[in-house]
Design a protein around this motif. Sequence first.
Motif, PDB file in Angstrom:
ATOM      1  N   PHE A 144      26.488  59.822  45.718  1.00 11.58           N
ATOM      2  CA  PHE A 144      27.394  58.556  46.136  1.00 11.58           C
ATOM      3  C   PHE A 144      27.890  58.601  44.092  1.00 11.58           C
ATOM      4  N   PRO A 161      27.051  54.466  44.002  1.00  9.96           N
ATOM      5  CA  PRO A 161      25.758  54.068  45.126  1.00  9.96           C
ATOM      6  C   PRO A 161      25.038  52.377  44.960  1.00  9.96           C
ATOM      7  N   SER A 220      31.645  63.954  55.525  1.00  8.93           N
ATOM      8  CA  SER A 220      31.908  62.595  55.088  1.00  8.93           C
ATOM      9  C   SER A 220      33.672  62.672  54.968  1.00  8.93           C
ATOM     10  N   VAL A 277      21.553  59.457  48.744  1.00  7.16           N
ATOM     11  CA  VAL A 277      22.890  58.396  48.451  1.00  7.16           C
ATOM     12  C   VAL A 277      23.074  57.859  46.455  1.00  7.16           C
ATOM     13  N   THR A 289      27.731  49.723  47.198  1.00  4.80           N
ATOM     14  CA  THR A 289      27.212  50.157  48.873  1.00  4.80           C
ATOM     15  C   THR A 289      26.674  48.725  49.379  1.00  4.80           C
ATOM     16  N   ASN A 309      35.139  53.940  45.362  1.00  6.91           N
ATOM     17  CA  ASN A 309      35.475  54.659  45.210  1.00  6.91           C
ATOM     18  C   ASN A 309      35.683  54.754  43.369  1.00  6.91           C
ATOM     19  N   THR A 331      29.266  59.336  57.201  1.00 13.55           N
ATOM     20  CA  THR A 331      28.348  60.097  56.454  1.00 13.55           C
ATOM     21  C   THR A 331      27.643  61.159  57.591  1.00 13.55           C
ATOM     22  N   ALA A 390      31.796  52.223  50.309  1.00 11.65           N
ATOM     23  CA  ALA A 390      31.173  51.471  48.793  1.00 11.65           C
ATOM     24  C   ALA A 390      32.173  51.778  47.751  1.00 11.65           C
TER      25      ALA A 390
END
Length: 141
Positions: free
Chosen positions: A48, A51, A115, A44, A54, A90, A101, A88
């Motif tokens: 991500f 991250p 995901s 992650v 999150t 975008n 995910t 989380a």
Amino acid sequence: MMQNAILKFVSVVLLTGCTAIPDHDAVPTSEPPTSYRETVAAHVRESFFDPYSTRDAEISEPVFRTAIFDGVTPIPRRAWIVCVRANAKNRMGAYSGRQFTAFVFDRETIALSLSGKEPSQASQHCSTATLQPFPEIESQG
């Protein structure tokens, strides 16, 4: 006209086979990953978009699946999957809502992640997984 009908029938049959939900009662062919929480948390942080944003994170214990469908290609493999559902930010800076995910493991390593918002292939793989809080990935900053 008849060729068109046959083509439609064959297309439906092929697509139906591709989107089948994996066999949830399969007998595992390997041991589940033991350090899956740490492995997913590291993934992650690396993959991500943001991250550090999150929140509302949950994780499942490893669940065994016999087929994985990545949205384009069916992958006929037996693997352990760990499911994460989290919210989380975008690329636009807005929270995208809680999304699944599915992390596909090859022993102790993540081989693939899927995901997307529901309904998605990740949510199909994770629909029967029992989730528990996953604070390890919340606000990693």
